[in-house]
Design an enzyme around this catalytic site. Structure first.
Site, short mmCIF file in Angstrom:
data_model
loop_
_atom_site.label_atom_id
_atom_site.label_comp_id
_atom_site.label_asym_id
_atom_site.label_seq_id
_atom_site.Cartn_x
_atom_site.Cartn_y
_atom_site.Cartn_z
N ARG A 10 39.08 44.49 38.92
CA ARG A 10 40.49 44.77 38.53
C ARG A 10 41.16 43.54 38.06
NH1 ARG A 10 43.82 46.35 43.58
NH2 ARG A 10 41.95 46.87 44.29
N GLY A 28 50.91 43.48 61.40
CA GLY A 28 49.74 42.75 61.46
C GLY A 28 48.54 43.14 60.48
N GLU A 41 41.10 41.34 48.51
CA GLU A 41 42.19 40.61 47.72
C GLU A 41 43.48 41.14 47.61
OE1 GLU A 41 42.41 38.59 43.22
OE2 GLU A 41 40.38 39.46 43.70
N GLU A 101 34.26 48.42 46.30
CA GLU A 101 35.30 48.69 47.08
C GLU A 101 36.64 49.15 46.32
OE1 GLU A 101 38.42 45.51 49.54
OE2 GLU A 101 37.57 44.80 47.54
N ASN A 102 36.67 48.76 44.79
CA ASN A 102 37.69 49.27 43.91
C ASN A 102 37.35 50.87 43.55
OD1 ASN A 102 39.75 47.31 43.18
ND2 ASN A 102 37.83 46.09 43.29
#
Length: 288
Positions: A48, A67, A89, A122-123
């Site tokens: 990304r 948190g 990220e 993950e993306n």
């Protein structure tokens, strides 16, 4: 069922396991540590390239109130105590915007190709990548893993045509790719433009699409009209092929298909010469 991580790396990899909340992580290999935020850099394989700042701010407000539920995952990048992000990220950017000096993290020792694979998966699971970011990520994985498009598609749980269509977007001019990245045009717009081989006409249609805000159907009609107006080229006549040769070719192709299904990612090239057909088969020494 194996997760995408298992399909990429084989076996029961630790990366297959979902990240656990900080308080619930007790295993030594998954120990959560506090790392200086200025020692952490972005993942160089991050597919990304455009981050929604509004969503980052929203995430930062959530982290400020509740948190961090999941630590980021990093790997060591050098011997001077610096780290590179593997996953998380967006969380890292949100914590940075809050002015945090340290962040909770899990340190894993992963190779470049494992890091690139995890970043992509993950993306993809969040479906936030643009089509051109996805295409670039696929290309990186093909080069890092040294596998075929078919093998990549299997490991991602996608059709080979889906992967092939994404990779075709990389043949577009940089201006078109930037428009895809910024969501000015859609993937369907881009695939329609790829049908036009004349570079100048392709650029003209692209400009019209952007300036006039053409939808996909309007662009398709323009392309169809253009292609129908082009003079038809006579197709070269193919030499007749005997039944025995067709049977021989099909038998070879079926055999190669069986080898591919066994997990060996071989590659083939076919060439037709005046006196013979040539099939070149490359079999990797190591199983991907």
């Amino acid at each position: 069922m194996k997760s995408p991580f298992s399909r990429f790396f084989g076996g029961e990899d630790k990366a297959d396991e979902p990240e656990q909340p900080v308080a619930a992580t007790n295993k030594l290999s998954e120990e959560v540590v506090k790392l200086p935020i200025d020692k952490i850099s972005a993942n160089k394989f991050q597919p990304r390239t455009v981050f929604d700042e509004e969503k980052i701010e929203e995430l930062a407000r959530t982290i400020h109130m509740h948190g961090v539920i999941q630590p980021i995952v990093v790997r060591t990048s050098d011997e001077e105590g610096n780290y590179e992000i593997i996953a998380g990220e967006r969380r890292f950017r949100a914590m940075s915007s809050l002015g945090w000096k340290e962040v909770p993290a899990i340190v894993r020792q992963l190779s470049d190709k494992e890091t690139a694979s995890i970043a992509l998966i993950e993306n993809l699971q969040r479906e936030e990548l643009t089509s051109i970011e996805e295409a670039n990520a696929y290309q990186n994985l093909l080069e890092l893993q040294g596998i075929t498009q078919e093998a990549l598609a299997q490991r991602l749980g996608k059709g080979q045509s889906t992967v092939a269509n994404k990779l075709r977007l990389l043949k577009l001019p940089e201006e078109f790719q930037t428009a895809l990245l910024n969501r000015i045009i859609t993937e369907r717009h881009a695939r329609t433009l790829l049908k036009v081989k004349d570079v100048e006409m392709q650029k003209k249609l692209f400009d019209e699409t952007v300036e006039q805000g053409l939808n996909v159907k309007q662009l398709e009609l323009k392309v169809e009209k253009l292609l129908s107006a082009e003079p038809k080229k006579a197709k070269p006549r193919r030499k007749a092929v005997s039944r025995d040769i067709r049977i021989a070719m099909n038998t070879i192709k079926e055999s190669l298909s069986m080898v591919t299904k066994s997990g060996i990612n071989l590659s083939t090239e076919e060439e037709e010469h005046d006196e013979y057909y040539q099939i070149t088969v490359k079999i990797p020494k190591k199983k991907s």
